[in-house]
Motif scaffolding. Structure first.
Motif, PDB file in Angstrom:
ATOM      1  N   LEU A   1       6.550  44.292  39.270  1.00  0.00           N
ATOM      2  CA  LEU A   1       8.003  44.202  39.205  1.00  0.00           C
ATOM      3  C   LEU A   1       8.463  43.694  37.846  1.00  0.00           C
ATOM      4  O   LEU A   1       9.415  44.218  37.260  1.00  0.00           O
ATOM      5  CB  LEU A   1       8.522  43.278  40.308  1.00  0.00           C
ATOM      6  CG  LEU A   1       8.378  43.774  41.753  1.00  0.00           C
ATOM      7  CD1 LEU A   1       8.800  42.681  42.727  1.00  0.00           C
ATOM      8  CD2 LEU A   1       9.214  45.021  41.978  1.00  0.00           C
ATOM      9  N   ARG A   2       7.758  42.689  37.344  1.00  0.00           N
ATOM     10  CA  ARG A   2       8.173  42.118  36.053  1.00  0.00           C
ATOM     11  C   ARG A   2       7.885  43.064  34.892  1.00  0.00           C
ATOM     12  O   ARG A   2       8.605  43.065  33.899  1.00  0.00           O
ATOM     13  CB  ARG A   2       7.478  40.773  35.846  1.00  0.00           C
ATOM     14  CG  ARG A   2       7.868  39.756  36.908  1.00  0.00           C
ATOM     15  CD  ARG A   2       7.422  38.357  36.612  1.00  0.00           C
ATOM     16  NE  ARG A   2       7.763  37.471  37.738  1.00  0.00           N
ATOM     17  CZ  ARG A   2       7.856  36.166  37.655  1.00  0.00           C
ATOM     18  NH1 ARG A   2       7.619  35.557  36.500  1.00  0.00           N
ATOM     19  NH2 ARG A   2       8.173  35.445  38.721  1.00  0.00           N
ATOM     20  N   SER A   3       6.848  43.876  35.022  1.00  0.00           N
ATOM     21  CA  SER A   3       6.554  44.841  33.961  1.00  0.00           C
ATOM     22  C   SER A   3       7.668  45.877  33.855  1.00  0.00           C
ATOM     23  O   SER A   3       7.994  46.339  32.759  1.00  0.00           O
ATOM     24  CB  SER A   3       5.211  45.532  34.222  1.00  0.00           C
ATOM     25  OG  SER A   3       5.286  46.415  35.326  1.00  0.00           O
ATOM     26  N   ARG A   4       8.287  46.215  34.991  1.00  0.00           N
ATOM     27  CA  ARG A   4       9.406  47.160  34.951  1.00  0.00           C
ATOM     28  C   ARG A   4      10.584  46.567  34.181  1.00  0.00           C
ATOM     29  O   ARG A   4      11.278  47.273  33.436  1.00  0.00           O
ATOM     30  CB  ARG A   4       9.854  47.488  36.381  1.00  0.00           C
ATOM     31  CG  ARG A   4       8.864  48.318  37.176  1.00  0.00           C
ATOM     32  CD  ARG A   4       9.391  48.507  38.583  1.00  0.00           C
ATOM     33  NE  ARG A   4       8.424  49.140  39.454  1.00  0.00           N
ATOM     34  CZ  ARG A   4       8.463  49.087  40.766  1.00  0.00           C
ATOM     35  NH1 ARG A   4       9.425  48.403  41.359  1.00  0.00           N
ATOM     36  NH2 ARG A   4       7.562  49.699  41.498  1.00  0.00           N
ATOM     37  N   THR A   5      10.800  45.262  34.367  1.00  0.00           N
ATOM     38  CA  THR A   5      11.886  44.619  33.641  1.00  0.00           C
ATOM     39  C   THR A   5      11.632  44.648  32.136  1.00  0.00           C
ATOM     40  O   THR A   5      12.549  44.866  31.341  1.00  0.00           O
ATOM     41  CB  THR A   5      12.048  43.159  34.109  1.00  0.00           C
ATOM     42  OG1 THR A   5      12.341  43.148  35.505  1.00  0.00           O
ATOM     43  CG2 THR A   5      13.177  42.462  33.356  1.00  0.00           C
ATOM     44  N   LEU A   6      10.387  44.452  31.726  1.00  0.00           N
ATOM     45  CA  LEU A   6      10.057  44.526  30.306  1.00  0.00           C
ATOM     46  C   LEU A   6      10.317  45.924  29.758  1.00  0.00           C
ATOM     47  O   LEU A   6      10.814  46.084  28.636  1.00  0.00           O
ATOM     48  CB  LEU A   6       8.587  44.136  30.090  1.00  0.00           C
ATOM     49  CG  LEU A   6       8.235  42.669  30.355  1.00  0.00           C
ATOM     50  CD1 LEU A   6       6.733  42.470  30.261  1.00  0.00           C
ATOM     51  CD2 LEU A   6       8.968  41.753  29.390  1.00  0.00           C
ATOM     52  N   VAL A   7       9.990  46.933  30.569  1.00  0.00           N
ATOM     53  CA  VAL A   7      10.261  48.320  30.152  1.00  0.00           C
ATOM     54  C   VAL A   7      11.764  48.543  30.022  1.00  0.00           C
ATOM     55  O   VAL A   7      12.243  49.150  29.058  1.00  0.00           O
ATOM     56  CB  VAL A   7       9.650  49.317  31.163  1.00  0.00           C
ATOM     57  CG1 VAL A   7      10.125  50.735  30.858  1.00  0.00           C
ATOM     58  CG2 VAL A   7       8.132  49.257  31.117  1.00  0.00           C
ATOM     59  N   ASP A   8      12.533  48.022  30.994  1.00  0.00           N
ATOM     60  CA  ASP A   8      13.985  48.164  30.944  1.00  0.00           C
ATOM     61  C   ASP A   8      14.562  47.498  29.703  1.00  0.00           C
ATOM     62  O   ASP A   8      15.472  48.026  29.057  1.00  0.00           O
ATOM     63  CB  ASP A   8      14.619  47.548  32.194  1.00  0.00           C
ATOM     64  CG  ASP A   8      14.333  48.363  33.450  1.00  0.00           C
ATOM     65  OD1 ASP A   8      14.018  49.555  33.312  1.00  0.00           O
ATOM     66  OD2 ASP A   8      14.405  47.793  34.562  1.00  0.00           O
ATOM     67  N   LEU A   9      14.037  46.325  29.362  1.00  0.00           N
ATOM     68  CA  LEU A   9      14.509  45.625  28.166  1.00  0.00           C
ATOM     69  C   LEU A   9      14.173  46.415  26.904  1.00  0.00           C
ATOM     70  O   LEU A   9      14.958  46.465  25.956  1.00  0.00           O
ATOM     71  CB  LEU A   9      13.890  44.235  28.094  1.00  0.00           C
ATOM     72  CG  LEU A   9      14.431  43.211  29.093  1.00  0.00           C
ATOM     73  CD1 LEU A   9      13.590  41.933  29.050  1.00  0.00           C
ATOM     74  CD2 LEU A   9      15.886  42.888  28.793  1.00  0.00           C
ATOM     75  N   GLY A  10      12.997  47.049  26.903  1.00  0.00           N
ATOM     76  CA  GLY A  10      12.629  47.888  25.769  1.00  0.00           C
ATOM     77  C   GLY A  10      13.576  49.068  25.618  1.00  0.00           C
ATOM     78  O   GLY A  10      14.003  49.417  24.508  1.00  0.00           O
ATOM     79  N   ASP A  11      13.936  49.683  26.745  1.00  0.00           N
ATOM     80  CA  ASP A  11      14.892  50.790  26.713  1.00  0.00           C
ATOM     81  C   ASP A  11      16.244  50.317  26.194  1.00  0.00           C
ATOM     82  O   ASP A  11      16.913  51.014  25.426  1.00  0.00           O
ATOM     83  CB  ASP A  11      15.061  51.381  28.113  1.00  0.00           C
ATOM     84  CG  ASP A  11      13.873  52.233  28.536  1.00  0.00           C
ATOM     85  OD1 ASP A  11      13.100  52.647  27.653  1.00  0.00           O
ATOM     86  OD2 ASP A  11      13.724  52.476  29.753  1.00  0.00           O
ATOM     87  N   GLN A  12      16.629  49.112  26.620  1.00  0.00           N
ATOM     88  CA  GLN A  12      17.897  48.549  26.173  1.00  0.00           C
ATOM     89  C   GLN A  12      17.889  48.329  24.658  1.00  0.00           C
ATOM     90  O   GLN A  12      18.883  48.596  23.973  1.00  0.00           O
ATOM     91  CB  GLN A  12      18.149  47.228  26.897  1.00  0.00           C
ATOM     92  CG  GLN A  12      19.475  46.567  26.514  1.00  0.00           C
ATOM     93  CD  GLN A  12      19.599  45.178  27.094  1.00  0.00           C
ATOM     94  OE1 GLN A  12      18.602  44.550  27.427  1.00  0.00           O
ATOM     95  NE2 GLN A  12      20.812  44.691  27.201  1.00  0.00           N
ATOM     96  N   LEU A  13      16.766  47.853  24.130  1.00  0.00           N
ATOM     97  CA  LEU A  13      16.634  47.632  22.691  1.00  0.00           C
ATOM     98  C   LEU A  13      16.779  48.946  21.921  1.00  0.00           C
ATOM     99  O   LEU A  13      17.517  49.034  20.925  1.00  0.00           O
ATOM    100  CB  LEU A  13      15.278  46.988  22.389  1.00  0.00           C
ATOM    101  CG  LEU A  13      14.940  46.759  20.915  1.00  0.00           C
ATOM    102  CD1 LEU A  13      15.907  45.765  20.291  1.00  0.00           C
ATOM    103  CD2 LEU A  13      13.497  46.269  20.769  1.00  0.00           C
TER     104      LEU A  13
END
Length: 232
Positions: free
Chosen positions: A33-45
């Motif tokens: 679950l937390r790895s998905r959040t990191l991916v989402d943050l990368g997309d946001q960047l």
């Protein structure tokens, strides 16, 4: 290039601290679950700089070349138009809301998750206003978690959809920003949007704490006026 200030051991330590009694299999699920959040943050960047490049006149072909995709694919990966006017903090709030929904094993993002997302940006105007109105962010967090009971799903893959109350709240955030004469959507507008949807989960939590739309609006307007006075 400066290395990213994200260390694997810190992520591991955080999972261990949050789930000290969980077995290794449960921790795999939480790590996923937390790895998905990191991916989402990368997309946001990436999306942040895509918007910046477009504002400076870069073509979709140029952006596609940098991303290693076609012009059409570059256009398709841009953020939903609804979020183009969001400040970085406001976008992060939506990402955090999705993370909170996943952690609670919910299948969509409701107003309560958005409220928890606002708490994750303590330097935002919304969080500062909540401290003034509710006493502390912890008080809001406790009330929100009491309202948001964990689900029994295994967690959803990909992006979670917005529940009806969250859609209405984000729509109201846009309306509030226009009423205040702002050309952007900040955390304060999301907070105001939440309390303008009385049937929403976020508004229910805030109302229980005595935080009403009028009180939030008066506080936010006063805070913004203070910032403008300091910068003038």
């Amino acid at each position: 290039m400066t290395p990213l200030n994200v260390r694997l051991q810190e992520l591991i330590d955080q999972v261990e601290a949050d789930l000290p009694e969980a077995d290794p299999v449960a921790k795999i699920g939480e790590a996923r679950l937390r790895s998905r959040t990191l991916v989402d943050l990368g997309d946001q960047l990436v999306d942040h700089y895509v918007h910046a490049a477009r504002a400076e006149g870069a073509s979709w072909s140029q952006i596609g070349d940098v991303l290693g995709v076609t012009k059409q694919a570059a256009q398709q990966r841009r953020s939903d138009g609804q979020f183009e006017r969001y400040t970085p903090r406001a976008r992060h709030v939506v990402i955090l809301a999705q993370d909170r929904a996943r952690t609670l094993k919910h299948t969509d993002i409701n107003g309560g998750h958005l409220l928890l997302g606002l708490l994750g940006e303590p330097d935002g105007i919304a969080a500062k206003a909540l401290v003034m109105l509710a006493g502390s962010l912890d008080a809001v967090s406790e009330a929100a978690h009491a309202r948001l009971t964990p689900g029994d799903s295994k967690g959803q893959s990909g992006h979670l959809p917005l529940a009806l109350d969250a859609k209405h709240a984000l729509g109201e955030a846009i309306s509030v920003a226009m009423e205040l004469g702002h050309n952007y959507i900040g955390t304060e507008h999301i907070l105001l949007g939440l309390v303008r949807v009385p049937e929403g989960t976020g508004a229910e939590v805030l109302t229980g704490l005595g935080v009403t739309y009028d009180r939030v609006r008066d506080t936010v307007v006063a805070m913004l006026a203070g910032y403008q006075h300091k910068s003038s």
